[in-house]
Design a protein around this motif. Sequence first.
Motif, short mmCIF file in Angstrom:
data_model
loop_
_atom_site.label_atom_id
_atom_site.label_comp_id
_atom_site.label_asym_id
_atom_site.label_seq_id
_atom_site.Cartn_x
_atom_site.Cartn_y
_atom_site.Cartn_z
N THR A 85 0.86 -1.19 0.00
CA THR A 85 0.00 0.00 0.00
C THR A 85 0.89 1.23 0.00
N LEU A 86 0.72 2.03 -1.02
CA LEU A 86 1.47 3.28 -1.15
C LEU A 86 0.59 4.40 -0.60
N VAL A 87 1.03 4.99 0.51
CA VAL A 87 0.29 6.05 1.17
C VAL A 87 0.88 7.38 0.70
N ASP A 88 0.06 8.17 0.01
CA ASP A 88 0.54 9.44 -0.53
C ASP A 88 -0.68 10.34 -0.72
N SER A 89 -0.55 11.60 -0.35
CA SER A 89 -1.67 12.53 -0.45
C SER A 89 -2.10 12.76 -1.90
N SER A 90 -1.25 12.43 -2.86
CA SER A 90 -1.63 12.65 -4.26
C SER A 90 -2.79 11.75 -4.69
N GLU A 98 -10.45 3.28 -8.31
CA GLU A 98 -9.78 3.74 -9.53
C GLU A 98 -8.36 3.20 -9.59
N VAL A 99 -7.85 3.06 -10.81
CA VAL A 99 -6.48 2.59 -11.02
C VAL A 99 -5.52 3.71 -10.64
N CYS A 100 -4.43 3.36 -9.95
CA CYS A 100 -3.45 4.35 -9.54
C CYS A 100 -2.05 3.77 -9.69
N THR A 101 -1.06 4.61 -9.62
CA THR A 101 0.34 4.19 -9.72
C THR A 101 1.21 5.16 -8.94
N GLY A 102 2.42 4.74 -8.60
CA GLY A 102 3.32 5.60 -7.85
C GLY A 102 3.82 6.76 -8.70
N LEU A 103 3.96 7.93 -8.08
CA LEU A 103 4.42 9.13 -8.79
C LEU A 103 5.67 9.68 -8.10
N ASP A 104 6.35 10.57 -8.80
CA ASP A 104 7.51 11.28 -8.27
C ASP A 104 8.51 10.31 -7.65
N GLY A 105 8.76 10.43 -6.34
CA GLY A 105 9.73 9.58 -5.67
C GLY A 105 9.31 8.12 -5.56
N TYR A 106 8.09 7.81 -5.96
CA TYR A 106 7.58 6.44 -5.91
C TYR A 106 7.29 5.90 -7.31
N SER A 107 7.93 6.46 -8.31
CA SER A 107 7.65 6.03 -9.69
C SER A 107 8.09 4.59 -9.96
N ASP A 108 8.89 4.01 -9.06
CA ASP A 108 9.28 2.60 -9.22
C ASP A 108 8.17 1.66 -8.75
N ILE A 109 7.14 2.20 -8.11
CA ILE A 109 6.02 1.38 -7.63
C ILE A 109 4.90 1.48 -8.66
N HIS A 110 4.76 0.41 -9.42
CA HIS A 110 3.78 0.37 -10.52
C HIS A 110 3.49 -1.08 -10.88
N ARG A 111 2.49 -1.28 -11.69
CA ARG A 111 2.17 -2.63 -12.18
C ARG A 111 3.42 -3.19 -12.86
N GLY A 112 3.80 -4.40 -12.49
CA GLY A 112 4.96 -5.06 -13.10
C GLY A 112 6.26 -4.86 -12.34
N ALA A 137 -9.04 3.26 0.76
CA ALA A 137 -9.13 4.30 1.79
C ALA A 137 -7.75 4.68 2.31
N LEU A 138 -6.79 3.74 2.26
CA LEU A 138 -5.45 3.99 2.78
C LEU A 138 -4.49 4.61 1.76
N GLY A 139 -4.75 4.40 0.49
CA GLY A 139 -3.84 4.90 -0.56
C GLY A 139 -4.00 4.08 -1.83
N PHE A 180 2.85 -4.74 3.04
CA PHE A 180 3.87 -3.69 3.03
C PHE A 180 3.15 -2.34 2.98
N THR A 181 3.69 -1.35 3.69
CA THR A 181 3.18 0.01 3.60
C THR A 181 4.36 0.91 3.30
N LEU A 182 4.17 1.80 2.34
CA LEU A 182 5.23 2.70 1.92
C LEU A 182 4.62 4.07 1.70
N GLY A 183 5.25 5.11 2.18
CA GLY A 183 4.72 6.44 1.91
C GLY A 183 5.13 7.47 2.94
N ASN A 184 4.62 8.69 2.70
CA ASN A 184 5.02 9.80 3.56
C ASN A 184 3.88 10.37 4.36
N ASP A 185 2.73 9.76 4.35
CA ASP A 185 1.61 10.27 5.14
C ASP A 185 1.34 9.40 6.33
#
Length: 185
Positions: A85-90, A98-112, A137-139, A180-185
């Motif tokens: 779970t990627l926790v990020d205010s974005s 909805e489908v989401c993916t990691g951005l900015d400093g988390y761009s390595d977190i994505h499908r595949g 609800a968490l990210g 796993f939980t990863l993020g800045n929030d």
Amino acid sequence: MTTPPEEPPHTPPPPVPPRAEGEEPPAGPDAPAAGSRWARLPRPAVLAVGMVLGAAVTGGCWLAVSLFGGGSSAEKTFGTSGTLTLVDSSFSLLEEGEVCTGLDGYSDIHRGAQVNVTGADGTLVATGELGSGTKTALGCEFPFEIEGIPQGSKFYTVEVSHRGGLTQTEAELRSGGLGFTLGND
């Protein structure tokens, strides 16, 4: 009167000793030795036939052992599953599901993105990958499944991308539900 031409004297062939039914005739002085069919073939042809027969025997043995011997690899390996779970205010602007993916400093977190499993000795033993991220609800939650983990290591470390690992026993991995939980929030 003409005299007929003289014929050379006729020499009868040597007598042939009697043979049993199905017995091969004796070899003459110019005949190859018995059992030497291969001697009449060129050496490269004999070598090629030998290589093909050797490969066929080896392949047949491998197949027999794979299918019938020593149990299947499924008995000696297991699988696990979990989520990152990627926790990020974005992600706050997205609707749940909805489908989401990691951005900015988390761009390595994505499908595949690769999920690695190493054994107690630090050797890579199995890999998997993240599935599609979904807004929760968490990210942004990414599921993963890893198959083919060899049993018997004292412990295993599971790592997503290059983000550090989670160390688990075999029993904990077998039960699945890694989180796993990863993020800045």
